[in-house]
Design an enzyme around this catalytic site. Structure first.
Site, short mmCIF file in Angstrom:
data_model
loop_
_atom_site.label_atom_id
_atom_site.label_comp_id
_atom_site.label_asym_id
_atom_site.label_seq_id
_atom_site.Cartn_x
_atom_site.Cartn_y
_atom_site.Cartn_z
N LYS A 1 0.84 -1.19 0.00
CA LYS A 1 0.00 0.00 0.00
C LYS A 1 0.88 1.24 0.00
O LYS A 1 1.93 1.25 0.65
CB LYS A 1 -0.87 0.03 1.26
CG LYS A 1 -2.04 -0.93 1.27
CD LYS A 1 -2.83 -0.80 2.56
CE LYS A 1 -3.90 -1.86 2.67
NZ LYS A 1 -4.97 -1.76 1.67
N ARG A 52 -10.07 -11.84 1.48
CA ARG A 52 -10.90 -12.90 0.88
C ARG A 52 -10.19 -14.25 0.93
O ARG A 52 -10.83 -15.29 0.94
CB ARG A 52 -11.30 -12.47 -0.54
CG ARG A 52 -10.18 -12.33 -1.51
CD ARG A 52 -10.56 -11.50 -2.74
NE ARG A 52 -10.64 -10.07 -2.43
CZ ARG A 52 -11.00 -9.14 -3.31
NH1 ARG A 52 -11.33 -9.47 -4.55
NH2 ARG A 52 -11.05 -7.87 -2.96
N1 BES Z 1 -8.08 -4.07 4.27
C1 BES Z 1 -8.28 -3.58 2.95
C2 BES Z 1 -9.63 -2.85 2.79
C3 BES Z 1 -9.84 -1.60 3.59
C4 BES Z 1 -9.69 -0.36 3.00
C5 BES Z 1 -10.25 -1.65 4.91
C6 BES Z 1 -9.93 0.79 3.73
C7 BES Z 1 -10.47 -0.49 5.64
C8 BES Z 1 -10.31 0.73 5.04
C9 BES Z 1 -8.25 -4.74 1.97
O1 BES Z 1 -7.44 -5.80 2.31
C10 BES Z 1 -7.75 -4.24 0.67
O2 BES Z 1 -6.64 -3.81 0.62
N2 BES Z 1 -8.58 -4.30 -0.37
C11 BES Z 1 -8.22 -3.85 -1.67
C12 BES Z 1 -8.69 -4.89 -2.66
C13 BES Z 1 -8.18 -4.68 -4.05
C14 BES Z 1 -6.68 -4.86 -4.09
C15 BES Z 1 -8.87 -5.66 -4.97
C16 BES Z 1 -8.92 -2.51 -1.90
O3 BES Z 1 -10.06 -2.34 -1.46
O4 BES Z 1 -8.30 -1.64 -2.50
MN MN Z 2 -5.43 -5.55 1.76
#
Ligand code: BES
Ligand code: MN
Ligand code: ZN
Length: 502
Positions: free
Chosen positions: A276, A350
């Site tokens: 990230k 997931r």
């Molecule tokens: N933990 C994150 C989602 C999240 C975002 C939780 C903001 C709380 C606040 C999750 O694991 C994630 O990174 N999801 C990605 C998925 C994508 C790579 C398909 C996302 O939502 O960007």
């Molecule tokens: Mn994630």
């Protein structure tokens, strides 16, 4: 921990550091709510006028502090806004009482004892006020000494409730058990990831299991490897702190139904190799909020002695980049036997949930509900204050939406459109862990659906928005971990125990 007592004392005579009264927004200015009669009398019946002079309107969340006039034992009066005055006399919604009590409790941090003289017509009102006050009095103090003015209100006396009435006593007991567990979930979410990692989270669950007579089983890396949990292992393999799958089971000897709750427990989500960017990882200790909610709900079910079996599954891993981490392009063999091409290591929730859902399905529960901070897409869709509900059964999704509303948790039903499935087709594996960017929250839900056992009713709550509150506190919602979804899960368990659902 804040203590709560039901008191028969009058608002004028109870010895306390402050007395809380309600004020609503009427058509012609602020209106003093029921419960405040004795306090109003001490103001010569002019409390509403005094409040208006001070600029108070009765708006939701408004807090006005007044020095108490002669005739009151408490030195301070706190008038808290209830929002628009109800059309029917003093029939405030439980959520407006909960929020007002929460705002008052927050304003009282640093105070020892407060008497709450808010409008109570029935035990449900007392329960809402108790919940709001006990949730509002929360503070996360584990890493600060009390000098930040953060010491929460220590003691709450609820006036206008009937301590000898069974319904009121039960309402207070329920509010205490529920809010203690919600506040425990908040503590877990707020605990920094250097102290809360899969092994230490599992240890907390084991200790709570002992305390409340629950059966807790912890699968460590060795056991996960032996069992073939490729999803949980794949996510956890980059971290020095290894993954765990925790089963925490509450059973009632006369239960006729069983529920399984599955929680995403990423104790820190850096994104892994698909790291990230800065600005997106500072709050990612909150990525275990689903597991915290599931844990709290199972313990609450046990404390309330509900006549239903509830099993919690905590899918715990730390998502880190390293030389041993899963790479984008790797294929994982999941616990179900399906293969998954990992295109983005940041879509890790997931993967751990998939294994836990398959495992939970083996016991053939009457329903499974998973809870997860799963996608940023759900936050974009619904904002930060409500969770999305997806399900493989429309009636079940509707029931959960109604239950959430009943307990004061904002949520919204979302679809699982099958046309989004082809975006997850992989040339190499049975499915990829990413699909179309548009509708990303629904894509994640569709992925999970494939790992739920045949014929099992299932719902998925994406709490990425409400799990962690970054703005200013409001009502009973603090900064940081909120305990989102615990109340919904507990009410679902209660309704299932009562035979209300299916
Ligand atoms: N933990 C994150 C989602 C999240 C975002 C939780 C903001 C709380 C606040 C999750 O694991 C994630 O990174 N999801 C990605 C998925 C994508 C790579 C398909 C996302 O939502 O960007
Ligand atoms: Mn994630
Ligand atoms: Zn995540």
């Amino acid at each position: 921990m804040t203590a709560l007592t039901l008191s028969t004392a009058g608002a004028a005579t109870l010895r306390a550091d402050a007395v809380v009264v309600g004020v609503a927004k009427g058509a012609k200015g602020p209106v003093v709510a029921a419960g405040a009669e004795a306090v109003d009398k001490a103001f010569d019946g002019k409390l509403a006028t005094v409040l208006e002079t001070l600029g108070a309107s009765g708006a939701e969340g408004e807090v006005t502090k007044l020095p108490a006039p002669a005739g009151l034992k408490a030195p301070v009066v706190i008038a808290v806004g209830l929002g628009a005055a109800p059309e029917k006399d003093d029939s405030y919604t439980p959520e407006s009482l909960r929020r007002a009590a929460g705002s008052a409790a927050r304003a009282l941090s640093g105070t020892k004892k407060a008497a709450f003289a808010l409008p109570i017509e029935a035990s449900e009102d007392a329960e809402a006020i108790a919940e709001g006050a006990l949730l509002g009095a929360y503070a996360f103090t584990a890493y600060q000494d009390g000098e930040n003015g953060k010491k929460p209100l220590a003691e709450i006396a609820l006036l206008g409730a009937k301590p000898r009435d069974k319904a009121y006593k039960a309402a207070a007991d329920r509010a205490i058990a529920l809010t203690e567990e919600i506040n425990r979930a908040r503590d877990l979410v707020n605990t920094p990831p250097n102290d809360l990692f899969p092994e230490s989270f599992a240890a907390v669950a084991s200790a709570a299991g002992k305390e409340h007579g629950l059966k807790v089983q912890v699968l460590d890396e060795k056991a996960l490897l032996k069992g073939g949990f490729g999803g949980i292992l794949g996510v956890g393999q980059g971290a020095a702190n290894g993954p765990r799958l925790v089963k925490i089971a509450y059973t009632h000897p006369k239960a006729e139904k069983s529920l399984a709750f599955v929680g995403k427990g990423i104790t820190y989500d850096s994104g892994g190799i698909s790291l990230k960017p800065a600005g997106h990882n500072e709050t990612m200790k909150c990525d275990m909020s689903g597991a915290a909610a599931v844990f709290a709900a199972v313990v609450t079910a046990a404390r309330l002695g509900l006549r239903v079996n509830v099993t919690g599954w905590l899918a715990l891993a730390e998502n880190m980049p390293s030389g041993t981490a899963t790479r984008p392009g790797d294929v994982l063999r999941m616990y179900s036997g399906k293969t998954v091409e990992v295109l983005n290591t940041d879509a890790e929730g997931r993967l751990v949930l998939a294994d836990a859902l398959t495992k939970a399905s083996e016991e053939k529960p009457d329903a499974i509900v998973d809870v997860a901070t799963l996608t940023g897409a759900m936050v974009l869709a619904l904002g930060t204050r409500r969770f999305g509900i997806m399900a493989n059964d429309d009636a079940f999704r509707t029931s959960i939406h109604e239950i959430a509303e009943e307990v004061g948790e904002d949520s919204w039903p979302m679809p699982l459109p099958t046309d989004l499935r082809k975006g997850m087709d992989s040339p190499t594996a049975d499915i990829a862990n990413m699909g179309e960017r548009m509708g990303g929250g629904l894509v994640a839900g569709l992925f999970l659906k494939e790992f739920v056992g045949e014929g099992i009713t299932w719902a998925h709550l994406d709490i990425a928005g409400p799990a962690f509150h970054e703005g200013a506190p409001y009502g009973y919602t603090p900064k940081g971990g909120t305990g989102s979804a615990v109340r919904t899960l507990v009410r679902l368990a209660e309704r299932t125990a009562e035979g209300d659902l299916g």
